[in-house]
Design a protein around this motif. Structure first.
Motif, PDB file in Angstrom:
ATOM      1  N   ILE A   1      31.117  26.933  36.017  1.00  0.00           N
ATOM      2  CA  ILE A   1      30.069  27.099  37.034  1.00  0.00           C
ATOM      3  C   ILE A   1      28.682  26.667  36.569  1.00  0.00           C
ATOM      4  CG2 ILE A   1      31.249  28.961  38.268  1.00  0.00           C
ATOM      5  CD1 ILE A   1      28.697  30.522  36.619  1.00  0.00           C
ATOM      6  N   SER A   2      28.544  26.212  35.317  1.00  0.00           N
ATOM      7  CA  SER A   2      27.209  25.816  34.844  1.00  0.00           C
ATOM      8  C   SER A   2      26.790  24.489  35.461  1.00  0.00           C
ATOM      9  CB  SER A   2      27.218  25.648  33.327  1.00  0.00           C
ATOM     10  OG  SER A   2      27.560  26.848  32.698  1.00  0.00           O
ATOM     11  N   ARG A   3      25.607  24.486  36.026  1.00  0.00           N
ATOM     12  CA  ARG A   3      25.075  23.242  36.590  1.00  0.00           C
ATOM     13  C   ARG A   3      23.695  23.014  36.008  1.00  0.00           C
ATOM     14  NH1 ARG A   3      29.465  23.299  37.494  1.00  0.00           N
ATOM     15  NH2 ARG A   3      30.656  23.011  39.413  1.00  0.00           N
ATOM     16  N   GLN A   4      23.426  21.783  35.624  1.00  0.00           N
ATOM     17  CA  GLN A   4      22.148  21.489  34.978  1.00  0.00           C
ATOM     18  C   GLN A   4      21.138  21.079  36.044  1.00  0.00           C
ATOM     19  OE1 GLN A   4      25.251  20.268  33.912  1.00  0.00           O
ATOM     20  NE2 GLN A   4      25.256  22.089  32.614  1.00  0.00           N
ATOM     21  N   ARG A   5      20.965  21.971  37.030  1.00  0.00           N
ATOM     22  CA  ARG A   5      20.087  21.661  38.145  1.00  0.00           C
ATOM     23  C   ARG A   5      19.114  22.801  38.366  1.00  0.00           C
ATOM     24  NH1 ARG A   5      20.491  16.552  38.862  1.00  0.00           N
ATOM     25  NH2 ARG A   5      18.672  17.180  40.046  1.00  0.00           N
TER      26      ARG A   5
ATOM     27  N   ALA B   1      13.250  34.093  22.153  1.00  0.00           N
ATOM     28  CA  ALA B   1      14.588  33.708  22.588  1.00  0.00           C
ATOM     29  C   ALA B   1      14.460  32.694  23.722  1.00  0.00           C
ATOM     30  CB  ALA B   1      15.366  34.940  23.056  1.00  0.00           C
ATOM     31  N   ARG B   2      15.607  32.190  24.164  1.00  0.00           N
ATOM     32  CA  ARG B   2      15.608  31.126  25.166  1.00  0.00           C
ATOM     33  C   ARG B   2      16.444  31.550  26.365  1.00  0.00           C
ATOM     34  NH1 ARG B   2      18.980  27.108  26.377  1.00  0.00           N
ATOM     35  NH2 ARG B   2      20.427  27.711  24.718  1.00  0.00           N
ATOM     36  N   ARG B   3      15.826  31.395  27.522  1.00  0.00           N
ATOM     37  CA  ARG B   3      16.541  31.672  28.758  1.00  0.00           C
ATOM     38  C   ARG B   3      17.575  30.588  29.026  1.00  0.00           C
ATOM     39  NH1 ARG B   3      15.098  35.213  32.230  1.00  0.00           N
ATOM     40  NH2 ARG B   3      12.861  35.564  32.339  1.00  0.00           N
ATOM     41  N   GLU B   4      18.696  30.987  29.569  1.00  0.00           N
ATOM     42  CA  GLU B   4      19.680  29.997  30.029  1.00  0.00           C
ATOM     43  C   GLU B   4      19.029  29.169  31.132  1.00  0.00           C
ATOM     44  OE1 GLU B   4      23.434  29.519  29.408  1.00  0.00           O
ATOM     45  OE2 GLU B   4      22.557  27.752  30.376  1.00  0.00           O
ATOM     46  N   THR B   5      19.091  27.868  31.012  1.00  0.00           N
ATOM     47  CA  THR B   5      18.463  27.030  32.052  1.00  0.00           C
ATOM     48  C   THR B   5      19.478  26.431  33.017  1.00  0.00           C
ATOM     49  OG1 THR B   5      18.501  25.141  30.557  1.00  0.00           O
ATOM     50  CG2 THR B   5      16.447  26.412  30.666  1.00  0.00           C
ATOM     51  N   ASP B   6      20.761  26.673  32.746  1.00  0.00           N
ATOM     52  CA  ASP B   6      21.751  26.218  33.725  1.00  0.00           C
ATOM     53  C   ASP B   6      21.725  27.169  34.926  1.00  0.00           C
ATOM     54  OD1 ASP B   6      22.503  24.199  32.081  1.00  0.00           O
ATOM     55  OD2 ASP B   6      24.442  25.065  31.511  1.00  0.00           O
ATOM     56  N   THR B   7      22.033  26.628  36.066  1.00  0.00           N
ATOM     57  CA  THR B   7      22.163  27.466  37.259  1.00  0.00           C
ATOM     58  C   THR B   7      23.628  27.468  37.690  1.00  0.00           C
ATOM     59  OG1 THR B   7      21.603  25.548  38.608  1.00  0.00           O
ATOM     60  CG2 THR B   7      19.813  27.074  38.072  1.00  0.00           C
ATOM     61  N   MET B   8      23.929  28.352  38.644  1.00  0.00           N
ATOM     62  CA  MET B   8      25.337  28.484  39.054  1.00  0.00           C
ATOM     63  C   MET B   8      25.716  27.427  40.089  1.00  0.00           C
ATOM     64  SD  MET B   8      25.880  32.561  39.537  1.00  0.00           S
ATOM     65  CE  MET B   8      24.850  33.698  38.584  1.00  0.00           C
ATOM     66  N   ASP B   9      26.944  26.985  39.988  1.00  0.00           N
ATOM     67  CA  ASP B   9      27.557  26.157  41.025  1.00  0.00           C
ATOM     68  C   ASP B   9      27.303  26.818  42.381  1.00  0.00           C
ATOM     69  OD1 ASP B   9      29.262  24.697  42.630  1.00  0.00           O
ATOM     70  OD2 ASP B   9      31.095  25.206  41.530  1.00  0.00           O
ATOM     71  N   THR B  10      26.921  26.032  43.377  1.00  0.00           N
ATOM     72  CA  THR B  10      26.609  26.651  44.674  1.00  0.00           C
ATOM     73  C   THR B  10      27.844  27.262  45.350  1.00  0.00           C
ATOM     74  OG1 THR B  10      26.878  24.545  45.807  1.00  0.00           O
ATOM     75  CG2 THR B  10      24.656  25.142  45.131  1.00  0.00           C
ATOM     76  N   PHE B  11      29.006  26.908  44.858  1.00  0.00           N
ATOM     77  CA  PHE B  11      30.195  27.553  45.423  1.00  0.00           C
ATOM     78  C   PHE B  11      30.262  29.046  45.067  1.00  0.00           C
ATOM     79  CE2 PHE B  11      31.730  23.234  46.099  1.00  0.00           C
ATOM     80  CZ  PHE B  11      32.338  23.364  47.329  1.00  0.00           C
ATOM     81  N   VAL B  12      29.503  29.447  44.063  1.00  0.00           N
ATOM     82  CA  VAL B  12      29.433  30.891  43.771  1.00  0.00           C
ATOM     83  C   VAL B  12      28.724  31.594  44.935  1.00  0.00           C
ATOM     84  CG1 VAL B  12      28.645  32.660  42.152  1.00  0.00           C
ATOM     85  CG2 VAL B  12      29.355  30.404  41.289  1.00  0.00           C
ATOM     86  N   ASP B  13      27.667  30.964  45.416  1.00  0.00           N
ATOM     87  CA  ASP B  13      26.873  31.574  46.498  1.00  0.00           C
ATOM     88  C   ASP B  13      27.748  31.874  47.714  1.00  0.00           C
ATOM     89  OD1 ASP B  13      25.048  30.616  44.658  1.00  0.00           O
ATOM     90  OD2 ASP B  13      24.224  29.068  45.972  1.00  0.00           O
TER      91      ASP B  13
END
Ligand code: ANZ
Ligand code: ZN
Length: 870
Positions: A435-439, A498-510
């Protein structure tokens, strides 16, 4: 008002406002009536609705309004599937923020939906891109992470070089990104995965319980899950200086073909391949070549089969003394089975392609029924069907199934490296859901990476992890990653940088849980379980078949994951599923080969031929095939224009009337005009019966008038039949019955009507108005009003049916005149003698035979015979 044409442009906005003000479609969770949840797949806010939406929402609205009339507490919500790439692309093009573009589109589309008069509870509306929604998705993510339903792993991914993001296998079509169309590459990245494969067996088995789903969708899901029962089988390596490994483990579903084996194949990513490549530059090149293609199964299936001879050999497991070569082959996936196979070219096409290319032997071991073992040969096509085993020593003569059992026992009893040589194993094709998306325009994954503590979920009190508003899209890639400050945070555990995760979720999760959120859209937790459990599963879900796998499978998984984390207590989200057909239209092409929009032409008909010409230039236009409405072929009609010209009711009616809902419907000017004419016909009928309807009619229930009784039968049958058709989602048949009822009522109107007939007409027109209201709700309200009925038809109950009027109890009585059978008559059973007598004497044949004479005697034996004596 009577005598005037019905004016939808005036009445539609009026009723929409009245419904709004009366909160007619607002649903209370604590309403004690039995719940009914109907949902159409929520739209992506692309900017405008299209006719496919009109069709989809018209169907859902019929269902919603029908069950309301049946006294159910109906939930019929609407929202926006609002994250996704187009918003980012638009932002880049127009130099605005994706949110600005998205919310403008939502506003425009909401106005369009409202103009359709849908009975939606707009108080429950949400957009998935709002923090009020996605904060709960983040909470769900954290719960699921803690419950072990999510993992982070390194994996080969499908990389879309244009959209610069990872795609799920489901999103790679013919080796290309589903949105960008770019050829997908393979990359290795650390990704978040939902462990959908843990649920493979349950997702498969439960398909059998989804009896209100289309069979084709269940089959597609079954195939996608792809259960195979097979054998893990060890091949002993012949001693070699190239490796220390002593055996290769393969997965096979066809151990019965073992005597036909001619090689062992390794995935390019198999550890043994990697080990061998360390000393073999040619193999390194081969592996790199394999990697330049996508990982999707489909891509691999279509690519030309390529192999690389490693020089290793394995011992043949059933032919003493024989050995087989070991190849690396491009079609073998590392993440299925063991990443290694044995190849049996005679009975597997991929193996055959490879064998032909590299000159490996092709030994048939399954003989088709009736074939001659002496002459049976394999050409360029592998034989994959049934038959009996031959050329196979102790398996000869067995069926495939029996041979599988026997060989499994054989290998189970032997050992290699101290383990049984063969072990039965079940495998699934279903992969975990990456589900990781680089958007930027997606739901932030709520985790923080700390060098000391590792990967830490964001504490729930810190949710939502909001998307920053101040982003730029001037560089390709992920705007979140480019943001100067957003990702720099302190570890919630140790406080270090620390570093926040910058990937967002696949929109199919929504879209995998929005149906649950609708049940309590303002709650401070993702769901209120007691409320969700009351509403769910969705009784009727309606949408496009293009979601048969992705969205519907993800939602089924997500519901299970929500159950495991205590957010709902059900496993299946959608009890009934209906997939509607598409809306099609003729295509038109100019002389210069350009597509032309239907609004830019005129069609002329002479006899059977239709010709088209350009509205402005008069140039001839070619009429092409009927195709799915699409912008690229310009064969679209705009819902706004249709609603503006004909009104929403007409558009709705036409969408429901013309074809069975699961089939494609062709939008035609003639069709929509027919629908519009029908609207006026109903309006005339109602107006002409106002007076009848407003009289007080105490004698209504007397069925002693045949015409009245016949009409009442039609009315009650319509009420009953239309209910059944709506419940069965056969909207076109419901519409056809409304036509028939309208015809019958129009015919019944006339002069010299007795009280029973007048009563029947009044009853019929009132019921017709209610029957019409799910499909043409505005017209129905207007009719209801002019008929002087109390309240809104939207609140009226579905008419009662008198079961006695449904039974088909007509009898045909022979008519004897002076002892000779001369005619017959059909009347409702039990029609009183006097009424039969009246009817018989009015029959043309009887009048002719009587030649003006008055009969001496008429004897009616009820339901049997009529005797006339002259
Ligand atoms: C020998 C054999 C003989 C096979 C034969 C097929 C036909 P399903 O049914 O889809 O599960 N296979 C196994 N692992 C593989 C992998 N990682 N990548 C590509 N192919 C793989 O397919 C199982 C069959 O696909 C297995 O059965 C194996 O080839 C191949 F006449 O083994 B078979
Ligand atoms: Zn830390």
């Amino acid at each position: 008002m009577s005598g005037e044409r019905y004016n939808p442009r005036e009445s539609e906005p009026k009723w929409q406002k009245i419904w709004d003000d009366a909160k007619s479609f607002v649903t209370a969770n604590d309403d004690p009536r039995e719940p009914y949840y109907v949902l159409e797949m929520f739209p992506y806010p692309s900017g405008r609705i299209h006719m496919g939406h009109v069709r989809n929402y018209s169907m859902g609205d019929v269902v919603a309004r029908y069950y309301r009339a049946r006294g159910r507490n109906v939930l019929h919500p609407m929202g926006w599937d609002a994250f996704g790439l187009p918003a980012e692309n638009a932002a880049i093009e127009r130099k605005t923020h994706p949110g600005t573009w998205t919310y403008q589109n939502i506003e425009a589309m909401k106005a369009q939906l409202k103009s359709m008069g849908l009975s939606i509870d707009w108080t429950r509306e949400f957009a998935t891109c709002s923090p009020e929604y996605y904060q709960h998705q983040q909470a769900l993510f954290i719960d699921m992470l803690e419950a072990g339903l999510i993992t982070r792993k390194n994996s080969k991914v499908n990389w879309d070089p244009v959209d610069m993001t990872v795609l799920a296998n489901e999103q790679v079509i013919d080796g290309k990104g589903w949105r960008s169309g770019a050829v997908v590459e393979q990359r290795e990245l650390t990704q978040w995965f939902f462990k959908i494969s843990d649920f493979a067996e349950d997702l498969l088995e439960a398909l059998d319980t989804l009896t209100e789903w289309p069979e084709k969708v269940r089959t597609m899901q079954r195939n996608w899950i792809g259960k195979s029962e097979g054998l893990r089988l060890l091949f002993e390596l012949a001693p070699s200086d190239k490796t220390d490994a002593s055996s290769i483990e393969v997965f096979t579903t066809r151990p019965d073909t073992i005597f036909g084996a001619s090689f062992v194949g390794l995935s390019p990513d198999h550890p043994l391949t990697t080990a061998l490549a360390a000393n073999n530059p040619a193999l390194v090149d081969f592996v790199a070549e394999c990697h330049s293609h996508g990982t999707a199964t489909e891509t691999l299936e279509k690519a030309e089969k390529q192999g690389f001879d490693t020089g290793l050999r394995v011992k043949h497991p059933v032919i003493p003394g024989a050995t087989l070569p070991v190849y690396v082959a491009n079609f073998i996936l590392m993440d299925y089975g063991t990443g290694a196979i044995f190849g049996c070219p005679a009975h597997d096409q991929r193996d055959l392609d490879l064998a032909r290319k590299y000159g490996l032997s092709v030994i048939p071991v399954v003989l088709p029924h009736g074939a001659d073992p002496e002459t049976f040969e394999i050409g360029t096509e592998a034989y994959v069907d049934a038959g009996n085993i031959f050329n196979s020593g102790f398996l000869d003569g067995l069926s495939i199934d029996d041979a599988k059992k026997k060989i499994a026992e054989h290998f189970d009893a032997r050992t290699v490296d101290g383990k049984p040589q063969g072990k039965v194993e079940v495998n699934y094709r279903l992969r975990d859901w990456g589900i990781s998306r680089q958007r930027y325009w997606g739901c932030p994954i709520p985790v923080i990476h700390c060098e000391v503590c590792g990967t830490i979920p964001v504490p729930k009190k810190d949710l939502p992890v909001r998307l920053p508003d101040d982003v730029t899209f001037d560089k390709p890639g992920n705007a979140l990653d480019h943001h100067p400050t957003w990702k720099h945070v302190h570890c919630p555990q140790c406080g270090a940088s620390a570093r926040r995760e910058t990937d967002t979720m696949d929109t199919f999760v929504d879209s995998s849980w929005y149906f649950a959120r609708f049940t309590a859209p303002q709650a401070e937790t993702p769901t209120v379980p007691s409320v969700a459990n009351r509403w769910l599963p969705v009784d009727q879900y309606i949408g496009g078949v293009e979601h048969a796998i992705l969205h519907l499978l993800y939602s089924r998984f997500f519901t299970r994951a929500m159950k495991a984390t205590g957010h709902v207590d059900i496993s299946e989200p959608f009890k009934g599923l209906f997939t509607q057909g598409m809306v099609t239209h003729e295509t038109y092409k100019s002389e210069t080969g350009e597509w032309v929009n239907p609004t830019e032409i005129v069609i002329e008909t002479s006899g059977d031929t239709r010709t088209a010409r350009d509205l402005r230039t008069n140039a001839p236009v070619a009429i092409g095939s009927v195709e799915k409405m699409s912008k690229s072929k310009k064969n679209v009609v705009d819902p706004d224009e249709i609603v503006g010209t004909y009104g929403a009711d007409t558009a709705r009616w036409f969408m429901l009337s013309d074809s069975p809902p699961e089939r494609d419907v062709q939008w035609t000017e003639a069709g929509v005009e027919g629908a519009s004419r029908f609207q006026q016909r109903v309006w005339r009928l109602v107006n002409e019966s106002i007076e009848i309807s407003k009289q007080s009619l105490e004698t209504v229930s007397k069925n002693d008038n045949t015409d009245a009784l016949a009409l009442r039968r039609i009315i009650h049958r319509s009420v009953h039949g239309i209910a059944q058709d709506i419940e069965g989602l056969r909207f076109n048949r419901a519409v056809a019955q409304i036509y028939e009822l309208t015809n019958a009522l129009t015919k019944a109107l006339g002069s010299n009507l007795g009280p029973a007939q007048r009563a029947a007409i009044a009853e019929g027109v009132e019921k017709l108005t209610i029957l019409l209201s799910p499909m043409m709700p505005h017209l129905a309200e207007t009719c209801w009003e002019v008929l002087g009925k109390p309240g809104l038809v939207a609140d009226a109950s579905w008419p009662d049916v008198d079961p006695a009027l449904l039974v088909d109890d007509e009898v045909t009585l022979p008519i004897q005149i002076n002892g000779k059978r001369r005619a017959e008559i059909t009347v409702p059973k039990g029609t009183p003698a006097a009424e039969v007598e009246r009817l018989v004497l009015s029959l043309d044949e009887v009048i002719r035979i009587l030649e003006g004479k008055t009969p001496k005697k008429i004897v009616v034996v009820q339901d049997r015979i009529v005797n006339v004596v002259v």
